[in-house]
Design an enzyme around this catalytic site. Sequence first.
Site, mmCIF file in Angstrom:
data_model
loop_
_atom_site.group_PDB
_atom_site.id
_atom_site.type_symbol
_atom_site.label_atom_id
_atom_site.label_comp_id
_atom_site.label_asym_id
_atom_site.label_seq_id
_atom_site.Cartn_x
_atom_site.Cartn_y
_atom_site.Cartn_z
ATOM 1 N N HIS A 246 0.877 -1.542 -0.088
ATOM 2 C CA HIS A 246 0.051 -0.026 0.035
ATOM 3 C C HIS A 246 0.667 1.368 -0.146
ATOM 4 C CE1 HIS A 246 -3.025 2.748 0.769
ATOM 5 N NE2 HIS A 246 -2.698 3.099 2.063
ATOM 6 N N HIS B 159 3.554 7.156 5.375
ATOM 7 C CA HIS B 159 2.409 7.863 5.788
ATOM 8 C C HIS B 159 1.589 7.259 6.832
ATOM 9 C CE1 HIS B 159 0.043 5.433 2.979
ATOM 10 N NE2 HIS B 159 -0.825 5.717 3.668
ATOM 11 N N ASP B 160 1.656 5.838 6.866
ATOM 12 C CA ASP B 160 1.030 5.260 7.887
ATOM 13 C C ASP B 160 2.065 4.709 9.179
ATOM 14 O OD1 ASP B 160 -1.587 5.267 7.073
ATOM 15 O OD2 ASP B 160 -1.389 3.567 5.582
ATOM 16 N N GLU C 3 1.187 6.083 12.756
ATOM 17 C CA GLU C 3 -0.126 5.672 13.236
ATOM 18 C C GLU C 3 -0.161 4.222 13.547
ATOM 19 O OE1 GLU C 3 -4.488 5.639 11.185
ATOM 20 O OE2 GLU C 3 -2.948 6.890 10.395
ATOM 21 N N ASP C 4 0.323 3.379 12.711
ATOM 22 C CA ASP C 4 0.145 1.801 12.788
ATOM 23 C C ASP C 4 1.479 1.295 13.619
ATOM 24 O OD1 ASP C 4 -2.015 2.282 11.774
ATOM 25 O OD2 ASP C 4 -1.467 1.440 9.731
ATOM 26 N N ASP D 123 -3.802 8.303 -1.491
ATOM 27 C CA ASP D 123 -3.887 7.380 -0.625
ATOM 28 C C ASP D 123 -5.191 6.728 -0.683
ATOM 29 O OD1 ASP D 123 -3.854 5.725 1.808
ATOM 30 O OD2 ASP D 123 -4.552 7.188 3.157
#
Length: 739
Positions: free
Chosen positions: A62, A87-88, A91-92, A154
């Site tokens: 992704h 970008h993630d 957050e993750d 995204d």
Amino acid sequence: MAYTLSIEEENKEIARRYKDLLKGAYQSFTPADKKEIRKAFDIAVEAHSSQRRKTGEPYIYHPIAVAKIVAYEIGLDTTSIVAALLHDVVEDTDYTLEDIERLFGENVARIVNGLTKISHLKKEQNASVQAENFRKMLLTLNDDVRVILIKIADRLHNMQTMDAMPQEKQVKISSETLYIYAPLAHRLGLYNIKSELENLGLKYTEPEVYNDILDKITQSTEEQNKYIESFSNIIKESLNNQGFEYTIKGRRKSIYSIRKKMLTQGVTYEEIYDKFAIRIIYKSILKNEKFDAWKIYSIVTDTFIPNPSRLRDWISQPKSTGYESLHITVMGPQGKWVEVQIRSERMNEIAEKGYAAHYRYKNSNERESGLDDWLNKIKDSLENPDSNAIDFVEDFKLNLYAKEIFVFTPGGDLKALPKNATALDFAFSIHTQVGMNCRGAKINGKLKPISHVLNSGDQVEIITSASQKPSIGWLDFVVTARARTRIKNALKENQKKIAEEGKEILVRKLRHLKITLSESVVNDLVSYFKLKTSLDLFYRVGSGSIENSQLKEFIAQRNNSFVNFFKKRIKRKNKNATIPDKEEVTDNYDSLVFGKEEERLDFKISPCCNPIPGDKVFGFVTINDGIKVHKKDCPNAISMQSNYAYRIMTAKWIDSTKQEFKAILKIYGEDHVGLVNEITQIISKNMNVNIHGLNISGHDGIFEGSITVSVKNKSQLQKLSDSIKKIEGIDTVDRIYKH
């Protein structure tokens, strides 16, 4: 299809996708760029190593795909590609924002933070959680537009890989995409991405319609290609003789835009004649571009008859999205209308890649680009982040899909405004204060009201008056976000002023009734009048909507200890509802009005869409059942409006305490010098009373006259009548009714 790759095959696939990302990027990378991208890639692979997507694929697919869209289709720089890969991560995974800043610097950290903030939302328990989400995302435009661009990339990849999701999630994500992400992509000049987002949105929200149109397009592809070839062959010789280097391509209308056209025009797929366009893309140096475009136009129109009403010149005056092109519709081979788009390679690149391409071609001495202009404009919408989130997003959306008109200032400067903009929108586009004091306009030398809708080419001069103030009715005809935001802010300030006066009036009235104003009394009053905040209460007292008789009823009920006991029990359960937590005057939609005169008429709610107070609605005059009220997005709205336009009535829900209505006062008395001046002075001193008409005639020392004013309620009108009666020589002041 089930996902079956082994770990070894997976690693090879990840490496292949990474190489693919670097190979076809729009920008050319220096060794330092490649090193940064590699570092970000390694961290993303390691951070997401244990994560899988819904399809079973490694999660790292992704971020690589998002980075690829950012690099190929939007054409952004190394910083953006690095941010897209990461970008993630915050957050993750266990990586923090501080880690990102330490490894990649402040710019990347700021963009990643912008993207992360969007996902980490406090899920407030109300109907506008999604609107709050959009608001937080849109506010990042102020910081860095790259946040939004990566967010669009995204969203595009999520839409492309949504097959494995449950249907309700597909519909929710697609609806959001059509509501905000596709319009944003359009406004940022990303036309290819906009079309793909719209098509995918339709695929999941209306799959049967999508597949039906797709089948029909697929069946006609071969026929379309033959047509483009026959058209090209006819003009190729002329273009070659003039020494042009060019390519001729066919561009099919997107499935979504075909569907939209079918709905708005009420036609079938077969009845849409311009399902595709022919695009001529020519090589040219910058200074000759315009000359060459018109030269090609002349070749095309020498060969095929043009439709003069369908010429669109966005080369002389580019759209504010940066789009430049010359569009003509001509009668092509086999007697078919066909749209021809003429644009240079530079224009084509800007049309496909948006502002990234614009900046690539931009000279340092060139005026600031359309993106800078637009960002400056939308800062007006972003200026008031305290407004209701749904209103905020709606106002912001006004700046997105709007078609444009171009009007001239008195000095001959050109201004771009959205289609259907009024003289008042133009006034606010010049300066906030000009808008606030606008009382009329000269359009092409003729005097027109502030609600006059402008057309392209109009020359507009605004007439102002220091005594003019915004009214709630202005919101009915302005279309720009700037004007709406400014008017709403002014009305709020005015409401606060009225509320301050109302508080003082309430203190006096309650003291007269032997009660001291306290927090518990205020809460009881708010609850009794079914309001939300103390400010609501004070505003309604100040504007005269809550009268003495109602306060007396409240006191009588409050003194009844039995009622009081139960009220306290109920209040304990609804404590959050009765204690004011937000200092804003809320709308209490309690009345439906029809037509320009905003009349109250008998009506029935239509069962097909069941509108509720506050919905956008219209009235439909039935043959046997009176006026039926429908929501504007009712499934039957389009057929009713196209087949029975003469039966449609404009309608809107209003808060009757904020509505202004016209009243006529008839005045008799003895005539004397300066009388008219005294009357107008009295009216202008009465807060929120506007004069619409004044007609006074005198003879033999006696005068009679009528004044049309707009007031909020009966008590305000009574107060005005009493004030006029005090003028020397006034004998009677009566309200009259038109028949």
